[in-house]
Design an enzyme around this catalytic site. Sequence first.
Site, PDB file in Angstrom:
ATOM      1  N   ASP A 338       0.832  -1.208   0.000  1.00 38.21           N
ATOM      2  CA  ASP A 338       0.000   0.000   0.000  1.00 38.21           C
ATOM      3  C   ASP A 338       0.867   1.258   0.000  1.00 38.21           C
ATOM      4  O   ASP A 338       1.889   1.328   0.675  1.00 38.21           O
ATOM      5  CB  ASP A 338      -0.900  -0.029   1.245  1.00 38.21           C
ATOM      6  CG  ASP A 338      -1.938   1.070   1.239  1.00 38.21           C
ATOM      7  OD1 ASP A 338      -2.737   1.115   0.292  1.00 38.21           O
ATOM      8  OD2 ASP A 338      -1.946   1.877   2.186  1.00 38.21           O
ATOM      9  N   GLU A 367       1.444  -0.553  -4.899  1.00 34.76           N
ATOM     10  CA  GLU A 367       0.347   0.349  -5.267  1.00 34.76           C
ATOM     11  C   GLU A 367       0.957   1.701  -5.624  1.00 34.76           C
ATOM     12  O   GLU A 367       1.550   2.379  -4.785  1.00 34.76           O
ATOM     13  CB  GLU A 367      -0.637   0.541  -4.122  1.00 34.76           C
ATOM     14  CG  GLU A 367      -1.814   1.421  -4.537  1.00 34.76           C
ATOM     15  CD  GLU A 367      -2.365   2.313  -3.424  1.00 34.76           C
ATOM     16  OE1 GLU A 367      -3.402   2.960  -3.655  1.00 34.76           O
ATOM     17  OE2 GLU A 367      -1.762   2.376  -2.346  1.00 34.76           O
ATOM     18  N   ASP A 434     -10.504   1.653  -4.218  1.00 33.58           N
ATOM     19  CA  ASP A 434     -10.161   3.077  -4.173  1.00 33.58           C
ATOM     20  C   ASP A 434     -10.841   3.895  -5.265  1.00 33.58           C
ATOM     21  O   ASP A 434     -10.601   5.102  -5.365  1.00 33.58           O
ATOM     22  CB  ASP A 434      -8.648   3.256  -4.303  1.00 33.58           C
ATOM     23  CG  ASP A 434      -7.909   2.915  -3.018  1.00 33.58           C
ATOM     24  OD1 ASP A 434      -8.464   3.159  -1.930  1.00 33.58           O
ATOM     25  OD2 ASP A 434      -6.786   2.381  -3.098  1.00 33.58           O
TER      26      ASP A 434
END
Length: 582
Positions: A338, A367, A434
């Site tokens: 992340d 990410e 997201d």
Amino acid sequence: MIYSGISHYADQRDAFFLENGRLRIRISAARGDMSAIYLHTRDKYIDISRQDTRDCHKMTCYASDFGHDYFFADIDIAMAGQFRKNPDMLCLRYYFELVDEAGARVYYGDSRFFSNEPSDVEAMYDCPLISRREQTFHIPQWARNAVVYQIFPTRFATTEKVDDKLWYKTPIGYKDDLRGNLRGITEHLPYLKELGVDVIYMTPIFRSNTSHKYDTIDYYSVDPSLGDEDDLHQLVDKAHECGMRVMLDGVFNHTSPDFFAFKDIREHGRKSRYYDWYFLDSDDISYGTDSEKPSFQSFAYVGGMPKLNLENPDAASYVIDVACHYIKDFDIDGWRLDVADEIGHSFWKKFRRAVKSIKSDALLVGEVWHFSPDFLQGDEWDSVMNYAFFKNIGEMVCSASLSPSGFLSQQSFLNGQYHSSVLPVLWNLIDSHDTSRFLFRAGGDKRKLSLAAAFQMLLPGTPFIYYGDEVAMTGGADPDNRRGMIWEQSRQDLDMYRWYQRLTYFRHTIPALTSGSYSQVSADDDRSILEYHLTSGEILIFHTSGDQASAREYTGYKELLSDGTFDGTIPEYGCVLLKGTL
């Protein structure tokens, strides 16, 4: 000749070994400027008066974007000795011969241009073969033809009784507790297997006070709402029995304020042994407001997510130990990382070495929402969530602001710029936890979702399915994109599910689709067509507009996706995979 368009980096970016032991060398030039490029090579240390080691390779143009053409040549390096351990050459010297469309000819070596062919090795590029071979980018074999399925654990499935009014609530809220758990995921592994899923990626499962769990309190504890360690063991083991891999979400950029280290700082201030685990700007801790930043660095200025300082050796060791623990003790198959681009390169190099030392074929996916080749040279991540694909598909299919030729150019930019090993494992997503759901952005037009799924499944890269897309789930921006998974068949779009099954089937059975082995690729903006001719004989055509398109030259071909005979017409937002009859 457009000199400013010529680019070559004599390092891991443009001169690297492939896993088959061949050396790939690349160069780019202004689009349409070159009629041919030749790569000239020779041994650095053996003078040609003693042995002529010179060779010439015509380079192949393999991609063209909005401004550049990209060329490559693969070189076989002979291996010496009985055991074939070492290259039969210590160092390769090379230069390029460039011929433009007007016939002008120049030579390019050592980052300099020459009007005549260079004979001095110091006018050539240098490639030390043994050290460069050590840098070979090894990608897990299992990840090359995989289909990834993203699960939001608190909203995917549950073994508890939850009223349908809550489970199917729309819009969903941040604090709605649907009581999804790990056992629920385990129970639905057959569903995922039938869909054609190869990899399950779960958003965070560690102890947290939120439904999204991106603010970790305890990395060594499964959140009690999701289950316990035994449930995680069972999920991973059962998935492996089904031939599927499991990846967890590594939220290592930031923690919860209730994480033990930050709690200790709140209690002891500068005397805390963990004080340098974070970036504190004041002795008075302020979590910030809508109009004021927190008094410490945090994710997106969110006071509830203080950022770890992973340049601190103790903090870095703690995080790396966490990552290794789940690889070693739970046999997970990798990490999605992340906010990975907000953590420095030195940490990720250590992280990769540690994880790969335990499980060499663990997959590491960062990410990042932008072009990021600096993390993808073989010593940090293996891949990224390919948000360029997400943007390009949305602009072409949803808003029609990107033409087919524009899409082809955008994809070719990535093909030309990224390390060749990365391309098969780029996570090609059309939505995620997201973003708003693709179907929502497509105005509810399921034809557009079907087409976007076809792009994911039938082009190179790794298809990334956000849970529920395969049954036509919709939802707006976060948190509405995280609704309860549709399990009741009367609510599911079963035609969409069968379409996804069909796509995953052909992805798994036609190797040329995943390898991107094409004899011809073209884009026709007037007809809104993208056409790919596979080297295995199939013809793949995408149609990106709301009108029918004609392809009568292929009338009578077998249409594999519908298992019928092609009538020469491609429907609105349609895709066909054609095979000629003998």
